[in-house]
Design a protein around this motif. Sequence first.
Motif, PDB file in Angstrom:
ATOM      1  N   LYS A 480       0.827  -1.223   0.000  1.00 24.94           N
ATOM      2  CA  LYS A 480       0.000   0.000   0.000  1.00 24.94           C
ATOM      3  C   LYS A 480       0.852   1.259   0.000  1.00 24.94           C
ATOM      4  O   LYS A 480       0.544   2.247  -0.661  1.00 24.94           O
ATOM      5  CB  LYS A 480      -0.876   0.037   1.273  1.00 24.94           C
ATOM      6  CG  LYS A 480      -2.179  -0.673   1.128  1.00 24.94           C
ATOM      7  CD  LYS A 480      -3.209  -0.326   2.193  1.00 24.94           C
ATOM      8  CE  LYS A 480      -2.737  -0.335   3.615  1.00 24.94           C
ATOM      9  NZ  LYS A 480      -3.824  -0.245   4.595  1.00 24.94           N
ATOM     10  N   TYR A 481       1.928   1.230   0.823  1.00 33.29           N
ATOM     11  CA  TYR A 481       2.696   2.464   1.010  1.00 33.29           C
ATOM     12  C   TYR A 481       3.948   2.539   0.127  1.00 33.29           C
ATOM     13  O   TYR A 481       4.889   3.236   0.454  1.00 33.29           O
ATOM     14  CB  TYR A 481       3.053   2.622   2.493  1.00 33.29           C
ATOM     15  CG  TYR A 481       1.810   2.723   3.349  1.00 33.29           C
ATOM     16  CD1 TYR A 481       0.972   3.835   3.244  1.00 33.29           C
ATOM     17  CD2 TYR A 481       1.434   1.705   4.218  1.00 33.29           C
ATOM     18  CE1 TYR A 481      -0.203   3.912   3.995  1.00 33.29           C
ATOM     19  CE2 TYR A 481       0.275   1.784   4.977  1.00 33.29           C
ATOM     20  CZ  TYR A 481      -0.541   2.896   4.853  1.00 33.29           C
ATOM     21  OH  TYR A 481      -1.688   2.968   5.586  1.00 33.29           O
ATOM     22  N   SER A 482       3.951   1.769  -0.983  1.00 33.69           N
ATOM     23  CA  SER A 482       5.068   1.892  -1.932  1.00 33.69           C
ATOM     24  C   SER A 482       4.498   1.957  -3.355  1.00 33.69           C
ATOM     25  O   SER A 482       3.371   1.518  -3.607  1.00 33.69           O
ATOM     26  CB  SER A 482       6.022   0.707  -1.759  1.00 33.69           C
ATOM     27  OG  SER A 482       5.349  -0.492  -2.023  1.00 33.69           O
ATOM     28  N   TYR A 523      -4.301   4.759  14.801  1.00 32.14           N
ATOM     29  CA  TYR A 523      -3.360   5.795  14.341  1.00 32.14           C
ATOM     30  C   TYR A 523      -3.100   5.638  12.854  1.00 32.14           C
ATOM     31  O   TYR A 523      -2.838   4.557  12.356  1.00 32.14           O
ATOM     32  CB  TYR A 523      -2.020   5.710  15.101  1.00 32.14           C
ATOM     33  CG  TYR A 523      -1.001   6.664  14.507  1.00 32.14           C
ATOM     34  CD1 TYR A 523      -1.055   8.019  14.802  1.00 32.14           C
ATOM     35  CD2 TYR A 523      -0.039   6.212  13.581  1.00 32.14           C
ATOM     36  CE1 TYR A 523      -0.163   8.912  14.224  1.00 32.14           C
ATOM     37  CE2 TYR A 523       0.855   7.098  13.000  1.00 32.14           C
ATOM     38  CZ  TYR A 523       0.784   8.451  13.323  1.00 32.14           C
ATOM     39  OH  TYR A 523       1.655   9.337  12.730  1.00 32.14           O
ATOM     40  N   ARG A 524      -3.210   6.768  12.129  1.00 34.52           N
ATOM     41  CA  ARG A 524      -2.843   6.794  10.714  1.00 34.52           C
ATOM     42  C   ARG A 524      -2.028   8.052  10.487  1.00 34.52           C
ATOM     43  O   ARG A 524      -2.399   9.135  10.931  1.00 34.52           O
ATOM     44  CB  ARG A 524      -4.087   6.851   9.819  1.00 34.52           C
ATOM     45  CG  ARG A 524      -5.016   5.659   9.982  1.00 34.52           C
ATOM     46  CD  ARG A 524      -5.782   5.395   8.694  1.00 34.52           C
ATOM     47  NE  ARG A 524      -4.900   4.918   7.655  1.00 34.52           N
ATOM     48  CZ  ARG A 524      -5.073   5.166   6.366  1.00 34.52           C
ATOM     49  NH1 ARG A 524      -6.067   5.908   5.961  1.00 34.52           N
ATOM     50  NH2 ARG A 524      -4.237   4.687   5.469  1.00 34.52           N
ATOM     51  N   SER A 525      -0.906   7.916   9.779  1.00 35.44           N
ATOM     52  CA  SER A 525      -0.069   9.096   9.518  1.00 35.44           C
ATOM     53  C   SER A 525      -0.779   9.989   8.500  1.00 35.44           C
ATOM     54  O   SER A 525      -1.632   9.534   7.733  1.00 35.44           O
ATOM     55  CB  SER A 525       1.285   8.627   8.993  1.00 35.44           C
ATOM     56  OG  SER A 525       1.786   9.534   8.095  1.00 35.44           O
ATOM     57  N   GLY A 533      -7.279   2.499   4.603  1.00 34.38           N
ATOM     58  CA  GLY A 533      -6.730   1.858   5.807  1.00 34.38           C
ATOM     59  C   GLY A 533      -7.564   2.231   7.018  1.00 34.38           C
ATOM     60  O   GLY A 533      -8.379   3.150   6.965  1.00 34.38           O
ATOM     61  N   THR A 534      -7.355   1.493   8.092  1.00 34.57           N
ATOM     62  CA  THR A 534      -8.166   1.720   9.297  1.00 34.57           C
ATOM     63  C   THR A 534      -7.337   2.171  10.502  1.00 34.57           C
ATOM     64  O   THR A 534      -7.875   2.669  11.487  1.00 34.57           O
ATOM     65  CB  THR A 534      -8.875   0.413   9.699  1.00 34.57           C
ATOM     66  OG1 THR A 534      -7.853  -0.569   9.919  1.00 34.57           O
ATOM     67  CG2 THR A 534      -9.822  -0.054   8.630  1.00 34.57           C
ATOM     68  N   GLY A 535      -6.056   1.970  10.449  1.00 34.54           N
ATOM     69  CA  GLY A 535      -5.213   2.363  11.582  1.00 34.54           C
ATOM     70  C   GLY A 535      -5.196   1.334  12.691  1.00 34.54           C
ATOM     71  O   GLY A 535      -4.716   1.631  13.779  1.00 34.54           O
TER      72      GLY A 535
HETATM   73  P1  ADP Z   1      -3.529   1.333   8.094  1.00 39.41           P
HETATM   74  O1  ADP Z   1      -4.792   0.582   7.970  1.00 39.41           O
HETATM   75  O2  ADP Z   1      -3.703   2.818   8.132  1.00 39.41           O
HETATM   76  O3  ADP Z   1      -2.493   0.880   7.170  1.00 39.41           O
HETATM   77  P2  ADP Z   1      -1.812   0.274  10.148  1.00 39.41           P
HETATM   78  O4  ADP Z   1      -2.015   0.096  11.589  1.00 39.41           O
HETATM   79  O5  ADP Z   1      -1.490  -0.942   9.375  1.00 39.41           O
HETATM   80  O6  ADP Z   1      -3.092   0.999   9.594  1.00 39.41           O
HETATM   81  O7  ADP Z   1      -0.684   1.286   9.929  1.00 39.41           O
HETATM   82  C1  ADP Z   1      -0.704   2.497  10.693  1.00 39.41           C
HETATM   83  C2  ADP Z   1      -0.007   3.580   9.922  1.00 39.41           C
HETATM   84  O8  ADP Z   1       1.384   3.273   9.822  1.00 39.41           O
HETATM   85  C3  ADP Z   1      -0.419   3.729   8.496  1.00 39.41           C
HETATM   86  O9  ADP Z   1      -1.578   4.544   8.386  1.00 39.41           O
HETATM   87  C4  ADP Z   1       0.796   4.334   7.834  1.00 39.41           C
HETATM   88  O10 ADP Z   1       0.786   5.736   8.027  1.00 39.41           O
HETATM   89  C5  ADP Z   1       1.941   3.755   8.601  1.00 39.41           C
HETATM   90  N1  ADP Z   1       2.541   2.586   7.934  1.00 39.41           N
HETATM   91  C6  ADP Z   1       2.327   1.258   8.199  1.00 39.41           C
HETATM   92  N2  ADP Z   1       3.116   0.499   7.420  1.00 39.41           N
HETATM   93  C7  ADP Z   1       3.809   1.335   6.598  1.00 39.41           C
HETATM   94  C8  ADP Z   1       4.809   1.154   5.577  1.00 39.41           C
HETATM   95  N3  ADP Z   1       5.200  -0.086   5.194  1.00 39.41           N
HETATM   96  N4  ADP Z   1       5.325   2.237   4.960  1.00 39.41           N
HETATM   97  C9  ADP Z   1       4.917   3.481   5.362  1.00 39.41           C
HETATM   98  N5  ADP Z   1       4.005   3.727   6.317  1.00 39.41           N
HETATM   99  C10 ADP Z   1       3.457   2.667   6.937  1.00 39.41           C
END
Ligand code: ADP
Length: 574
Positions: A480-482, A523-525, A533-535
């Motif tokens: 998701k994050y790449s 928590y979500r950045s 995503g759900t955090g």
């Molecule tokens: P989400 O459902 O938002 O992905 P997670 O608990 O899995 O919830 O992750 C929390 C937050 O951590 C994400 O919203 C994201 O901001 C950050 N995060 C998680 N994994 C990665 C990753 N591989 N690369 C960058 N950011 C990440």
Amino acid sequence: MSLHNRYGILFTAVLGVMFVIMLKADVFADLTETSVIEFTEAEEAWLSAHPVLKSPTTTQSELLPIYTHDEHGKYVGLGVDIVEIIADKLGIKIEWVDYTTHITAVQALIDRDVDFISFIGENMPGEGTRYILSSFFQQFPSTLVVPKSVTGTVTLDSLYGKRLAAVYYWPEAEYLKENFPDIDIVEVESPQEALQKVAFGEVDACVLILPVAAYEIQAGGITTLRIGGRLNRVFRQGFGIRSDWPELVGLINKALASMTEQEKAELYNKWVPVTVSDGGEYKKWLYRIGVASLVFFIVLCGVAFWNRKLRQANLAERAARAEARRKAEEALEAKLKMEKAVEEELALRKKQVRFIDMISHECRTPVAVLQTNLDIMQLKNSDNPDFAEKNVENMQYAITRLTELLDSGLDKVQSESGNICVSNQLFCLRNCVQEAVEHIRMLWPDRVIEFVSVRDSINMDGDQQLIKTALLNLMENGLKYSPPQEKVDVFLKQEVGNAVITITDRGIGISEDEQRRVFEKYYRSDRGVETGGTGVGLFLVKRTVELHGGSIEIDSDIGKDTVITLILPCRRNS
Ligand code: ADP
């Protein structure tokens, strides 16, 4: 001992005890402050112009306890102390000038060789013309000193036809000569000479002021004499001041007026010993003083205790106000805490609502895919078997995705109540990771996920399904994050009693700050919010790992590779 005498002694004793108690209780604290003298400008100017004043000492004639010399030859006594008190109040210094006798000292005052003398009795020769008398600061009764062998009260009447010694320059001598011609008045030079004459039987009695008589008899240890009676006269004492300085008279009067009763009493008690005599007028006099003092002290006690009560009431009121303020502060603090708790609860609710929104959003896409494909199948009447197969395949992916989401939602609900069920069975971790990789490849068919394991089998005890869900979360995050063109690497190895799994992606990275928070629920950045995503993913992963006795670490930063490492206990040499 007469009834009066007993009462006198009793009252004096009671008085003493009360005085000590009151001093101990500090009840006079408010009453003993020295008053401050306010000088006029003219007085200030006069004092500045006369910073040092002269006063005489007498090297030969001793008038105990008014003037005397101590064992070191220092000039001391009531008369010296009062001069120093007055000098202190006026802010001036004293230059002591030596003279031989009291008479020569008085002559020096008349000649203006000295500026003032402390103890001068009233009605002395030259008063008002050759020197000025200040206001009186002491008054002493005149007493009659007799041999101890003379019993009872001695009065002047009882001395008719007898010899009575008196110091010739004291007004007493003149008074007695004028008013008691039947008494043979023998004039002497000094009080000591008068006492000596009584002691040697040269006269029947002598007349002396009380402190001098008391001091000579008590402190001087003259055991053969006693104070047998008193004259109906007091001898008032003031300062003699040179006749050309009326300004100094005014200043000394002001300083004397500023002396408190306590200061005067302390000064008197320091030098005059308590006298006890066998009966007579003197005891009556003591008795009267005792009664008067008792009444005075009762009033003083009343005032002092009233003051104390007021002070206590004030303190109590202040304490009550402080208590009320403290309670109000506590109530405010409790209210703020409650408001904060409500705010936190509301924030949590918002996150939950967002979570449910996410779930429904995530569900909507696969359901839409199913719907569309089913529509197409219906339209095409499924004549073409190849076309139907492709649609069925799409629907299968969508259904799997939906199932996963629902599964993870269920886990989340369970975890909310702190209720993750962990089954404990032996399973092969390598196979579990392999399954998760295949699963994710199926869900993300366009992406590359590489899996390398250094061992064929690694056995561990725990909940295979939970571990698989955790791995799916981590791999999905990596994807998701790449960016779509970047691959995700999964690596499995064994280190002594632990299996180590690393999941590496080349995406947006996680800052140090974010790393501290990503495991918090919901928590979500801010970065990557456009990604669904759900955090709760990482929150669940961490809990799952910890339930298996393992740990999770993140090595990343913004724009850098993200390496997530899971360390899970496993069976040795498996
Ligand atoms: P989400 O459902 O938002 O992905 P997670 O608990 O899995 O919830 O992750 C929390 C937050 O951590 C994400 O919203 C994201 O901001 C950050 N995060 C998680 N994994 C990665 C990753 N591989 N690369 C960058 N950011 C990440």
